[in-house]
Design a protein around this motif. Structure first.
Motif, PDB file in Angstrom:
ATOM      1  N   CYS A 167       0.866  -1.176   0.000  1.00 26.19           N
ATOM      2  CA  CYS A 167       0.000   0.000   0.000  1.00 26.19           C
ATOM      3  C   CYS A 167       0.904   1.228   0.000  1.00 26.19           C
ATOM      4  O   CYS A 167       1.813   1.322   0.826  1.00 26.19           O
ATOM      5  CB  CYS A 167      -0.894  -0.001   1.238  1.00 26.19           C
ATOM      6  N   LYS A 168       0.677   2.125  -0.923  1.00 24.28           N
ATOM      7  CA  LYS A 168       1.472   3.357  -0.976  1.00 24.28           C
ATOM      8  C   LYS A 168       1.358   4.103   0.350  1.00 24.28           C
ATOM      9  O   LYS A 168       0.301   4.138   0.962  1.00 24.28           O
ATOM     10  CB  LYS A 168       1.015   4.239  -2.117  1.00 24.28           C
ATOM     11  N   SER A 220       1.190   7.246   1.170  1.00 26.37           N
ATOM     12  CA  SER A 220       0.186   8.323   1.240  1.00 26.37           C
ATOM     13  C   SER A 220      -1.222   7.764   1.434  1.00 26.37           C
ATOM     14  O   SER A 220      -2.009   8.311   2.198  1.00 26.37           O
ATOM     15  CB  SER A 220       0.238   9.188  -0.016  1.00 26.37           C
ATOM     16  N   VAL A 221      -1.534   6.661   0.799  1.00 24.94           N
ATOM     17  CA  VAL A 221      -2.845   6.029   0.949  1.00 24.94           C
ATOM     18  C   VAL A 221      -2.972   5.393   2.319  1.00 24.94           C
ATOM     19  O   VAL A 221      -3.994   5.547   3.009  1.00 24.94           O
ATOM     20  CB  VAL A 221      -3.083   4.979  -0.161  1.00 24.94           C
ATOM     21  N   LYS A 251      -3.705   7.833   5.097  1.00 29.74           N
ATOM     22  CA  LYS A 251      -5.052   8.378   5.028  1.00 29.74           C
ATOM     23  C   LYS A 251      -6.105   7.372   5.489  1.00 29.74           C
ATOM     24  O   LYS A 251      -7.166   7.752   5.984  1.00 29.74           O
ATOM     25  CB  LYS A 251      -5.390   8.831   3.611  1.00 29.74           C
ATOM     26  N   CYS A 252      -5.833   6.086   5.302  1.00 30.17           N
ATOM     27  CA  CYS A 252      -6.850   5.053   5.543  1.00 30.17           C
ATOM     28  C   CYS A 252      -6.700   4.295   6.852  1.00 30.17           C
ATOM     29  O   CYS A 252      -7.655   3.682   7.312  1.00 30.17           O
ATOM     30  CB  CYS A 252      -6.834   4.042   4.404  1.00 30.17           C
TER      31      CYS A 252
END
Length: 92
Positions: free
Chosen positions: A80-81, A83-84, A87-88
């Motif tokens: 998972c990147k 930045s993602v 956020k999640c």
């Protein structure tokens, strides 16, 4: 014909395990077998970053240092990147 509408969804409150990817991941006991079987390989090195090729249920995916490797709800691994991920997900 009626056009479908977009719906809003939220992640469930399912807990996952994840680790930030860097070269030391090769020594982590959880991932050692995964690496030894060739499913997680450091594939590209550049002067500033390492890139990793990760075999997942949906095919080969690339990740880099700083991204996260997640153990999904069915025990699968996927990247998972960063930045993602930030956020999640939040620590519990």
């Amino acid at each position: 014909m009626t056009q479908k509408q977009l719906e809003w969804y939220c992640h469930t409150e399912t807990r996952i395990q994840a680790i930030e990817i860097d070269p030391s991941i090769a020594e982590h006991p959880t991932f050692k077998d995964y690496i030894e079987t060739g499913l997680l390989l450091a594939t590209y090195d550049s002067p500033t970053e390492n890139y990793y090729q990760i075999e997942t249920h949906s095919g080969t995916q690339l990740a880099k240092d700083g991204d996260f490797l997640i153990i999904g709800v069915e025990g699968e691994f996927y990247p998972c990147k960063r930045s993602v991920f930030l956020k999640c997900y939040q620590p519990v």
